[in-house]
Design an enzyme around this catalytic site. Structure first.
Site, PDB file in Angstrom:
ATOM      1  CG  HIS A  55      -1.681   0.635   1.126  1.00  0.00           C
ATOM      2  ND1 HIS A  55      -3.521   1.026   0.990  1.00  0.00           N
ATOM      3  CD2 HIS A  55      -2.024   2.061   1.041  1.00  0.00           C
ATOM      4  CE1 HIS A  55      -3.895   2.059   1.563  1.00  0.00           C
ATOM      5  NE2 HIS A  55      -3.496   3.059   1.303  1.00  0.00           N
ATOM      6  CG  HIS A  57      -1.271   6.788  -1.814  1.00  0.00           C
ATOM      7  ND1 HIS A  57      -2.315   7.655  -2.476  1.00  0.00           N
ATOM      8  CD2 HIS A  57      -1.442   5.614  -0.371  1.00  0.00           C
ATOM      9  CE1 HIS A  57      -3.492   7.048  -1.510  1.00  0.00           C
ATOM     10  NE2 HIS A  57      -2.884   6.049  -0.182  1.00  0.00           N
ATOM     11  CD  GLN A 150      -6.742  11.129  -1.031  1.00  0.00           C
ATOM     12  OE1 GLN A 150      -6.023  10.806  -1.110  1.00  0.00           O
ATOM     13  NE2 GLN A 150      -7.932  11.029  -0.016  1.00  0.00           N
ATOM     14  CG  HIS A 208      -7.323   5.149   0.774  1.00  0.00           C
ATOM     15  ND1 HIS A 208      -6.635   4.664  -0.567  1.00  0.00           N
ATOM     16  CD2 HIS A 208      -6.935   5.374   1.541  1.00  0.00           C
ATOM     17  CE1 HIS A 208      -5.509   4.859   0.244  1.00  0.00           C
ATOM     18  NE2 HIS A 208      -5.429   5.121   0.304  1.00  0.00           N
ATOM     19  CD  GLU A 211      -6.270   7.199   5.995  1.00  0.00           C
ATOM     20  OE1 GLU A 211      -6.620   6.883   5.155  1.00  0.00           O
ATOM     21  OE2 GLU A 211      -4.953   7.588   6.316  1.00  0.00           O
ATOM     22  CG  ASP A 307      -1.045   5.331   3.619  1.00  0.00           C
ATOM     23  OD1 ASP A 307      -0.850   5.412   1.935  1.00  0.00           O
ATOM     24  OD2 ASP A 307      -1.425   5.701   4.635  1.00  0.00           O
ATOM     25  CD1 TRP A 313      -3.136  12.616   3.878  1.00  0.00           C
ATOM     26  CD2 TRP A 313      -1.564  12.440   2.248  1.00  0.00           C
ATOM     27  NE1 TRP A 313      -3.336  12.950   3.272  1.00  0.00           N
ATOM     28  CE2 TRP A 313      -3.667  12.741   1.825  1.00  0.00           C
ATOM     29  CE3 TRP A 313      -1.230  12.062   1.093  1.00  0.00           C
ATOM     30  CZ2 TRP A 313      -3.294  13.091   0.435  1.00  0.00           C
ATOM     31  CZ3 TRP A 313      -1.617  12.611  -0.584  1.00  0.00           C
ATOM     32  CH2 TRP A 313      -2.671  13.377  -0.433  1.00  0.00           C
TER      33      TRP A 313
HETATM   34  N1  17E Z   1      -5.190   9.452   1.210  1.00  0.00           N
HETATM   35  C1  17E Z   1      -5.650   9.247   2.111  1.00  0.00           C
HETATM   36  O1  17E Z   1      -7.222   8.853   1.496  1.00  0.00           O
HETATM   37  N2  17E Z   1      -5.001   8.137   3.150  1.00  0.00           N
HETATM   38  C2  17E Z   1      -3.592   8.629   3.190  1.00  0.00           C
HETATM   39  N3  17E Z   1      -3.934   7.043   4.324  1.00  0.00           N
HETATM   40  C3  17E Z   1      -3.295   8.639   2.559  1.00  0.00           C
HETATM   41  C4  17E Z   1      -3.546   9.558   1.083  1.00  0.00           C
HETATM   42  C5  17E Z   1      -1.631   8.772   2.433  1.00  0.00           C
HETATM   43 FE   FE2 Z   2      -3.585   4.681   1.591  1.00  0.00          FE
END
Ligand code: 17E
Ligand code: FE2
Length: 410
Positions: A55, A57, A150, A208, A211, A307, A313
């Site tokens: 995982h 980005h 996103q 995702h 989170e 990540d 982030w």
């Molecule tokens: N975008 C998101 O929604 N969550 C994350 N942890 C990252 C990007 C890195």
């Molecule tokens: Fe992520």
């Protein structure tokens, strides 16, 4: 080529490996070199299958501070910073940064990468760039591309169309972000939408999921339920699931029945979520990392991901999966001797299962993909930050490291 005196994973025995035509031809003790055969003496060091980055980005990597720093350290400010950086994207910019990050990963023994790529952009330029890079670097690394919305699917203009187009362009895997959708209803709708899309195109799924430190964020149960009903569990992954940290235990015990039945995979990102979560808490501050130890104990597949590498982030990172593992073991309190010794599975075999890799592992007949660490077992490798002496891909050396020499002058 003959690799002499190597320990495979944490085996108690030293063995030899013959590589021919890019495959592990023979693994056995005391193989004698053929005339003219190249021989590498590993002197009792350990071999592992390559690290799997399950995982990351890559479209956002190496952009921290450009055009702004994430000062609150929250996921949401990260998304705001990224929305500004996104306006400046070009194919060249994405390929240069992602290419650099992939070389950093390769130097740390990574050969398999699942990257989430933002598709909430009418131009879909990031997907286009990453698809090209995947081809350009296919001899160095296997890249799996997730169409990642996103800024949401139902909550973003033309969100569903952008997802469908990214799949048509060649994305391997379909994402979602239910906790970021405007409403709970949209959250459920977005998951229903992607599961249908994945079934139609026979794609993997990696969401995702939850989170957020909101204990009422319940995307996971919907995702697991759809995965169970479609019989697609092994193709489906729930990433992050940090809200599970805050769920009440009665609910978790009910939820685990469904999670086990569904057979879905989990990815936890301990570096990043230790940094991003708990930001609205006073004291005590929750860690906000999902229940890795309990998931593993329930027989559910969990891997660790980095990540982010130096982006809105996460302001640090060199693409080293052992940094991720080190943090994860601490934060999840998995610090027993056997837990540390076997922890490499979280960044190798478990990640390979999530990515649905076939022919992964040091076995006769498999492609000769492996790394050699400058240590005799993984406990010592992790503790001593052992060098990745060699990274071989299909029998070809793609990265190497000379151990540094430290001197103490007393
Ligand atoms: N975008 C998101 O929604 N969550 C994350 N942890 C990252 C990007 C890195
Ligand atoms: Fe992520």
């Amino acid at each position: 080529m003959l690799i002499k005196n190597i320990v495979i994973e944490n085996s108690a025995e030293i063995t030899d490996i013959r590589i021919k035509d890019g495959k592990f031809e023979r693994i056995s003790k005391d193989i004698s070199p053929l005339s003219g055969e190249e021989v590498i003496d590993c002197k009792g060091c350990m071999a592992l299958p390559p690290f799997v980055e399950s995982h990351v980005h890559l479209d956002t990597c190496l952009t921290a501070g450009d055009p702004c720093w994430n000062l609150s350290g929250t996921l949401f400010e990260g998304i705001e910073c990224w929305a500004k950086r996104k306006e400046k994207l070009s194919k060249k910019d994405i390929k240069e940064r992602a290419g650099k990050a992939i070389r950093m990963q390769a130097s740390n023994g990574v050969q398999f990468v699942r990257t989430h790529v933002d598709v909430t952009d009418p131009t879909l330029i990031a997907i286009e760039a990453m698809l090209e890079l995947k081809q350009d670097l296919k001899d160095i690394v296997d890249i799996q591309i997730v169409a990642f919305p996103q800024e949401g699917i139902m909550s973003y203009p033309n969100g569903e169309k952008l997802m469908e187009n990214a799949v048509k362009m060649g994305a391997d895997c379909i994402g979602a972000i239910p906790h970021f959708e405007f409403t709970r209803e949209y959250s459920v709708e977005s998951l229903n939408f992607i599961m249908k899309l994945a079934e139609k195109h026979n794609k993997l799924v990696d969401v995702h999921c939850d989170e957020i430190d909101d204990e009422a964020s319940r995307g996971l149960e919907t995702l697991a339920c759809r995965a169970y009903e479609y019989g697609m569990g092994e193709m489906v992954t729930a990433s992050h699931t940090t809200a599970m940290h805050s769920y009440n235990n009665a609910y978790v015990s009910k939820l685990f029945r469904l999670l086990k039945m569904s057979k879905i995979n989990f990815v936890s990102n301990p570096l990043v979520n230790t940094h991003l979560q708990g930001r609205m808490d006073t004291y005590p501050k929750r860690r906000g990392v999902t229940r890795v130890k309990e998931l593993l104990e329930a027989g559910i597949n969990v891997s660790f991901g980095h990540d982010d590498i130096f982006d809105p982030w996460y302001p640090l990172g060199t693409g080293n999966m052992r940094d991720v593992l080190h943090m994860g073991l601490h934060v999840c309190q998995m610090m027993g001797y056997e837990e540390i010794l076997n922890s490499y599975k979280l960044i190798t075999h478990n990640g390979a299962k999530t990515l649905h890799l076939s022919n992964y592992g040091i076995k006769e007949g498999n492609p000769a993909d492996f790394i050699v660490l400058n240590a005799d077992n993984f406990y010592n490798a992790l503790n001593e930050k052992a060098a990745v002496l060699y990274s071989y891909r299909k029998g070809k050396l793609i990265a190497s490291e000379t151990p540094s020499i430290k001197k103490v002058l007393f």
